[in-house]
Design a protein around this motif. Structure first.
Motif, PDB file in Angstrom:
ATOM      1  N   ILE A 163     -19.998 -40.520 -17.425  1.00  0.00           N
ATOM      2  CA  ILE A 163     -19.223 -39.278 -17.286  1.00  0.00           C
ATOM      3  C   ILE A 163     -20.168 -38.094 -17.058  1.00  0.00           C
ATOM      4  N   ARG A 166     -21.123 -38.162 -13.550  1.00  0.00           N
ATOM      5  CA  ARG A 166     -19.987 -37.783 -12.717  1.00  0.00           C
ATOM      6  C   ARG A 166     -19.830 -36.254 -12.679  1.00  0.00           C
ATOM      7  N   PHE A 167     -20.106 -35.592 -13.827  1.00  0.00           N
ATOM      8  CA  PHE A 167     -19.838 -34.158 -13.900  1.00  0.00           C
ATOM      9  C   PHE A 167     -21.010 -33.273 -13.493  1.00  0.00           C
ATOM     10  N   THR A 170     -20.198 -31.374 -10.323  1.00  0.00           N
ATOM     11  CA  THR A 170     -19.116 -30.429 -10.601  1.00  0.00           C
ATOM     12  C   THR A 170     -19.644 -29.214 -11.359  1.00  0.00           C
ATOM     13  N   ARG A 215     -12.743 -28.600 -19.668  1.00  0.00           N
ATOM     14  CA  ARG A 215     -12.788 -29.805 -18.842  1.00  0.00           C
ATOM     15  C   ARG A 215     -12.745 -31.059 -19.699  1.00  0.00           C
ATOM     16  N   GLU A 218      -9.260 -31.725 -20.971  1.00  0.00           N
ATOM     17  CA  GLU A 218      -8.358 -32.248 -19.942  1.00  0.00           C
ATOM     18  C   GLU A 218      -8.730 -33.671 -19.550  1.00  0.00           C
ATOM     19  N   LEU A 219     -10.034 -33.922 -19.459  1.00  0.00           N
ATOM     20  CA  LEU A 219     -10.482 -35.263 -19.073  1.00  0.00           C
ATOM     21  C   LEU A 219     -10.056 -36.290 -20.118  1.00  0.00           C
ATOM     22  N   ALA A 222      -6.482 -37.028 -19.619  1.00  0.00           N
ATOM     23  CA  ALA A 222      -6.279 -37.833 -18.413  1.00  0.00           C
ATOM     24  C   ALA A 222      -6.707 -39.278 -18.655  1.00  0.00           C
ATOM     25  N   ARG A 226      -4.399 -42.872 -18.749  1.00  0.00           N
ATOM     26  CA  ARG A 226      -4.665 -44.079 -17.984  1.00  0.00           C
ATOM     27  C   ARG A 226      -5.116 -45.194 -18.927  1.00  0.00           C
TER      28      ARG A 226
ATOM     29  N   PRO B  94      -7.924 -31.473 -10.088  1.00  0.00           N
ATOM     30  CA  PRO B  94      -8.370 -32.801  -9.671  1.00  0.00           C
ATOM     31  C   PRO B  94      -9.722 -33.167 -10.258  1.00  0.00           C
ATOM     32  N   ASP B  95     -10.592 -32.164 -10.483  1.00  0.00           N
ATOM     33  CA  ASP B  95     -11.927 -32.468 -10.995  1.00  0.00           C
ATOM     34  C   ASP B  95     -11.898 -33.019 -12.416  1.00  0.00           C
ATOM     35  N   ASN B  96     -10.920 -32.573 -13.189  1.00  0.00           N
ATOM     36  CA  ASN B  96     -10.926 -32.938 -14.605  1.00  0.00           C
ATOM     37  C   ASN B  96     -10.161 -34.208 -14.900  1.00  0.00           C
ATOM     38  N   GLN B  97      -9.769 -34.951 -13.887  1.00  0.00           N
ATOM     39  CA  GLN B  97      -9.100 -36.216 -14.184  1.00  0.00           C
ATOM     40  C   GLN B  97      -9.759 -37.386 -13.479  1.00  0.00           C
ATOM     41  N   ILE B  98     -10.870 -37.117 -12.793  1.00  0.00           N
ATOM     42  CA  ILE B  98     -11.585 -38.213 -12.151  1.00  0.00           C
ATOM     43  C   ILE B  98     -12.750 -38.604 -13.048  1.00  0.00           C
ATOM     44  N   VAL B  99     -12.812 -39.883 -13.389  1.00  0.00           N
ATOM     45  CA  VAL B  99     -13.734 -40.335 -14.426  1.00  0.00           C
ATOM     46  C   VAL B  99     -15.031 -40.877 -13.844  1.00  0.00           C
ATOM     47  N   SER B 100     -14.936 -41.548 -12.705  1.00  0.00           N
ATOM     48  CA  SER B 100     -16.092 -42.281 -12.204  1.00  0.00           C
ATOM     49  C   SER B 100     -16.744 -41.561 -11.027  1.00  0.00           C
ATOM     50  N   ASP B 106     -12.961 -45.210  -9.774  1.00  0.00           N
ATOM     51  CA  ASP B 106     -12.040 -44.331 -10.465  1.00  0.00           C
ATOM     52  C   ASP B 106     -10.617 -44.866 -10.363  1.00  0.00           C
TER      53      ASP B 106
END
Lengths: 268, 282
Positions: A163, A166-167, A170, A215, A218-219, A222, A226, B94-100, B106
């Motif tokens: 993670i 990934r960030f 961003t 973030r 929210e992550l 999310a 899932r 969209p940025d805060n729900q993509i994990v991979s 993802d």
């Protein structure tokens, strides 16, 4: 201004070294480091050099990149060499000036240290140059998975690392935006003394931290949506299968390691 | 048709502490949504629409009342993953729900969590990526994609669970017009081709106008629940709760006020143009 930061310095490619299983690459790198540190004779390092040059040639990454990786450690190298050069007193004296003297042993040892460190840096750069960070994380998770029996949070650590990876882009983008926004309001970010500049960084770090927490929140939601439930019973899309080439590469590494040990025993 | 979502007298309060009293956000909501419907939920900030959405897949649990999704009570912890598989959720950023860091991984995230075997996972990931037209990007890093593309990846990640229902919480709020169009087209296609129930929470009136049913919320209550034509023809009422109507509807409404003979339930530019043309002819 922050766009060109890359983490891990991965150079995508299709070479043999790129295609090796990342788990094997990590194990081979560890063996390689052991090889450099167990050998006490300069000939062991010759074996190491042959191995490194061969691997670099196979990776098809320009040698220049490897020299670049050594550059930040030059001061460290110089200091190590100097200490060994002047403080080792045994052996024939080659050079004397007032209280400083350089002996044959001192020269040998400092050369030995330099070569060892340079090889060490180049070899471990090869791992990060040819393996994507995400593949590395994945391989570490799998290599450490036996530790799960000891309740070591292997999956959680790997998830955190991936993670974070990934960030990074961003957050870099976000930092860029915050810097622009603060500049637009008259903040002076790259001027003034070190202390003023450090103080000015606060105006960038505070919004960055606040938004990172949002973030993260929210992550987490999310991920829950899932069905994330920790590492238990997870399956993986990315399959790691060892191919014959991985075993061959590992065998070659072990042979080199054995050669280095033999040399150091014979020449003791 | 059976109801996929049944909400019965739902109340929800955010718990306060000693100094601040509880804040009641949802004040008795009754709502049934049938399998295969395409519903927009409208409301201005603080109307409770996002809170409502979070009840549908048990991120929040009711203070009182019941929420049933495909017959599963959201308060039933035993069947939490069952429920979340059936009702997927897509969020605003969209940025805060993509994990991979890799698109296809993802999309596979939910399947990995559910322990789906590799072959099945591979098939579902590929199908989902094709369904949102992002298959060619499967090995890209999300940071290389546009907002609309990222949001489609998020949708693919939900579709891979093969849900019966998708709840989208303002999925287009952070996108440019191009991205909004892409996402809306994708959502509509999922509804049409796969028969997935869509609950679209939005504050764009033109998006709501494209749905078959519009639920309008205000101060924690459902105040209107009808077809877009019926909702937006009540222009004054809609405006009184702080919402707008689509531009063409507003134009038609102003023309009617000025004494022109024009229908009050116009939603699209074509309808509006036709009506005005007829007006000139007569």
């Amino acid at each position: 201004m922050l766009r060109d930061i890359t983490i891990g310095q991965f150079f995508p490619g299709e070479s043999l070294i790129h295609r090796l299983d990342p788990r094997f690459k990590i194990v081979m790198t560890l063996l390689y480091i052991l090889m450099l540190f167990t050998g006490s004779h300069i000939l062991c390092l010759a074996v190491g050099t042959v191995y490194t040059v061969m691997a670099i040639a196979l990776s098809k990454i320009p040698l220049k990149m490897f020299l670049k990786s050594v550059k930040p450690l030059l001061p460290f190298l110089v200091i190590t060499a100097a200490i060994n050069l002047f403080l080792v007193n045994t052996g024939d004296v080659l050079f004397r000036w007032r209280f400083l003297k350089i002996t044959e042993d001192g020269l040998n040892i400092s050369l030995f240290m330099i070569i060892r460190i340079v090889l060490l840096i180049m070899g471990s750069s090869l791992l990060t140059y040819t393996t994507s960070p995400i593949a590395l994380t994945d391989a570490i998770e799998r290599l450490l998975s036996p530790l799960k029996k000891l309740h070591f949070p292997v999956h959680e650590l790997a998830m955190m690392m991936s993670i974070a990876l990934r960030f990074i882009p961003t957050l870099i983008e976000e930092t860029d935006k915050i810097i622009s926004a603060q500049k637009a309001r008259g903040a002076e970010i790259d001027t003034g003394s070190m202390i003023t500049r450090a103080k000015n960084m606060v105006s960038i770090l505070v919004p960055l931290f606040v938004s990172s927490f949002r973030r993260a929140d929210e992550l987490a939601t999310a991920m829950e949506c899932r069905c994330y439930n920790g590492g238990e019973g997870r399956t993986r899309l990315r399959q790691l299968k060892a191919a014959p080439r991985d075993f061959i590469a590992l065998a070659v590494t072990i042979i080199f390691y054995a050669a280095a040990i033999t040399v150091s025993i014979l020449l003791k | 048709m059976s109801n996929i979502i049944e909400i019965k007298d739902l109340h929800f309060s955010y718990k306060g502490d000693e100094e601040t009293p509880d804040v009641e956000v949802l004040k008795g909501i009754d709502l049934n949504i049938e399998q295969g419907e395409f519903v927009a939920v409208l409301g201005h900030n603080g109307s409770g629409k996002s809170t409502l959405a979070k009840h549908i897949n048990a991120i929040l649990l009711p203070t009182s009342g019941k929420v049933l999704v495909d017959g599963i009570d959201t308060a039933d912890e035993q069947r939490l993953f069952d429920l979340r598989q059936r009702a997927g959720m897509v969020f605003q950023n969209p940025d805060n729900q993509i994990v991979s860091s890799v698109v296809e991984e993802d999309v596979a995230f939910a399947l990995e969590n559910l322990g789906v075997p590799y072959e099945e996972m591979r098939r579902r990931v590929d199908e989902s990526l094709k369904a949102v037209n992002m298959y060619d990007y499967r090995l890209h890093s999300p940071s290389q994609l546009s907002g609309g593309q990222k949001q489609r990846i998020a949708i693919a990640g939900v579709i891979a669970m093969e849900p019966k229902c998708i709840i989208l919480d303002e999925p287009t709020a952070m996108l440019d017009p191009q991205g909004r169009r892409e996402v809306m087209a994708t959502i509509k296609r999922m509804n049409k081709e796969k028969g997935i129930t869509i609950v679209l929470i939005t504050h764009y009136m033109d998006e709501a106008a494209q749905c078959r049913r519009v639920v309008v919320m205000d101060k924690g209550r459902v105040v209107m629940d009808d077809s877009p034509k019926a909702v937006f023809s009540r222009v004054e009422e809609v405006k009184s709760i702080g919402l707008d109507v689509p531009q063409v509807t507003e134009l038609a409404w102003e023309l009617r006020k000025a004494g022109c003979d024009i229908p009050g339930d116009i939603l699209t530019e074509e309808e509006c143009a036709d009506a005005i043309e007829r007006l000139f002819r007569s």
